[in-house]
Design an enzyme around this catalytic site. Structure first.
Site, PDB file in Angstrom:
ATOM      1  N   LYS A 214     -22.586  34.610  92.509  1.00  0.00           N
ATOM      2  CA  LYS A 214     -23.234  35.866  92.879  1.00  0.00           C
ATOM      3  C   LYS A 214     -22.248  36.890  93.431  1.00  0.00           C
ATOM      4  O   LYS A 214     -21.128  36.587  93.806  1.00  0.00           O
ATOM      5  CB  LYS A 214     -24.395  35.602  93.839  1.00  0.00           C
ATOM      6  CG  LYS A 214     -25.556  34.934  93.112  1.00  0.00           C
ATOM      7  CD  LYS A 214     -26.853  34.986  93.857  1.00  0.00           C
ATOM      8  CE  LYS A 214     -27.986  34.493  92.949  1.00  0.00           C
ATOM      9  NZ  LYS A 214     -29.267  34.434  93.662  1.00  0.00           N
ATOM     10  N   ARG A 254     -28.325  25.234  92.935  1.00  0.00           N
ATOM     11  CA  ARG A 254     -28.545  25.686  91.555  1.00  0.00           C
ATOM     12  C   ARG A 254     -27.269  26.386  91.095  1.00  0.00           C
ATOM     13  O   ARG A 254     -26.879  27.407  91.652  1.00  0.00           O
ATOM     14  CB  ARG A 254     -29.742  26.641  91.515  1.00  0.00           C
ATOM     15  CG  ARG A 254     -30.100  27.178  90.139  1.00  0.00           C
ATOM     16  CD  ARG A 254     -31.325  28.090  90.255  1.00  0.00           C
ATOM     17  NE  ARG A 254     -31.701  28.645  88.958  1.00  0.00           N
ATOM     18  CZ  ARG A 254     -31.183  29.749  88.437  1.00  0.00           C
ATOM     19  NH1 ARG A 254     -30.260  30.436  89.118  1.00  0.00           N
ATOM     20  NH2 ARG A 254     -31.586  30.188  87.263  1.00  0.00           N
TER      21      ARG A 254
END
Length: 277
Positions: A214, A254
């Site tokens: 991210k 994840r």
């Protein structure tokens, strides 16, 4: 949890697994590496993405889920839509991963309750439309307002989502919480939530962390001129974060690159246990 995005525009691997055969092959590769759950999504949540037609979303994910489930793979479906979740469950998905935390589709709770499958409730302060707009320092989505105390407010809002789910008939033991790292949160807010993992795990539910590749990791590793680290070069940081998350109470992580995270978590477990697994 290994990510397979059956999309054209995901921020990290958009288009790479859009075709059924490639997505199934990738899912089997991840399972063979030792990944526990393969997360299949047909709609991008990257900044700037637009929502896809639910028919197209189902068309993307259902055949992949059916093929993987037939091979004994544990599959979760990453969707905010009840009709897509229902079709995915019928195809063999055994977990619903809902980044809206049940807010985007009021029928989702009833689909999950009827199916009796685990439901991952993610925290996301959306504007109510659940469209994906880039906004300043946030990784994804739009926020209604700022936070005075990110940890306490996210905790309270997640527990409110739990109350809603249970009231709709979902078994509380089937619920998994996700603090929504990168969704309408600044980098500082993301780090505050990660540091608070022991507190979040103490709410009484398994906690999933989804921070792979991210933007806040790219910013952390920016070059001297401020250029963020490329998405494809954030896997070492993701692995380090995953190992720390596992050590501080996360139920699962994840990730895109499974091998680096599996290695990092294995090392962290050996460190904690003081013996070779």
């Amino acid at each position: 949890m290994g990510i397979v995005n059956v999309t054209a525009d995901s921020f990290s691997d958009g288009g790479e697994y859009l075709h059924r055969e490639r997505a199934v092959k990738r899912g089997l590769e991840l399972r063979n590496l030792g990944v526990d759950i393969i997360d299949i999504g047909g709609e991008s949540t990257r900044p700037g993405a637009t929502r896809v037609d639910p028919g197209l979303e189902a068309e993307r994910v259902v055949p992949v889920i059916r093929d993987l489930a037939s091979e004994g793979v544990v599959v979760s479906v990453d969707t905010m839509r009840a009709e897509v979740a229902e079709a995915a469950i019928n195809a063999g998905a055994s977990i619903v991963n809902d980044v809206s935390g049940g807010q985007a589709d009021p029928r989702m709770a009833h689909v999950v309750a009827d199916a009796g499958v685990p439901w991952i409730l993610m925290h996301w302060r959306s504007n109510g439309e659940f469209v994906h707009r880039a906004s300043g320092g946030n990784d994804s989505g739009t926020r209604r307002d700022g936070y005075r105390d990110i940890v306490s407010e996210v905790s309270a809002e997640l527990l409110s989502q739990v109350d809603y789910a249970v009231h709709a008939g979902v078994d509380p033991t089937a619920l998994i919480l996700d603090p929504g790292i990168g969704f309408a949160k600044t980098a500082d807010e993301n780090w505050a939530l990660l540091r608070a993992l022991p507190h979040l795990a103490g709410l009484g539910f398994p906690v999933l962390v989804g921070a792979s590749r991210k933007r806040f990791l790219g910013s952390l590793l920016a070059a001297a001129d401020g250029t963020p680290r490329e998405v494809s070069e954030r896997d070492v940081a993701t692995a380090a974060l995953s190992a720390l998350a596992a050590a501080h109470g996360a139920w699962g992580v994840r990730v895109h690159d499974a091998q680096s995270t599996l290695d990092a978590v294995t090392v962290a477990q050996a460190w904690q246990q003081g013996a070779q697994p």
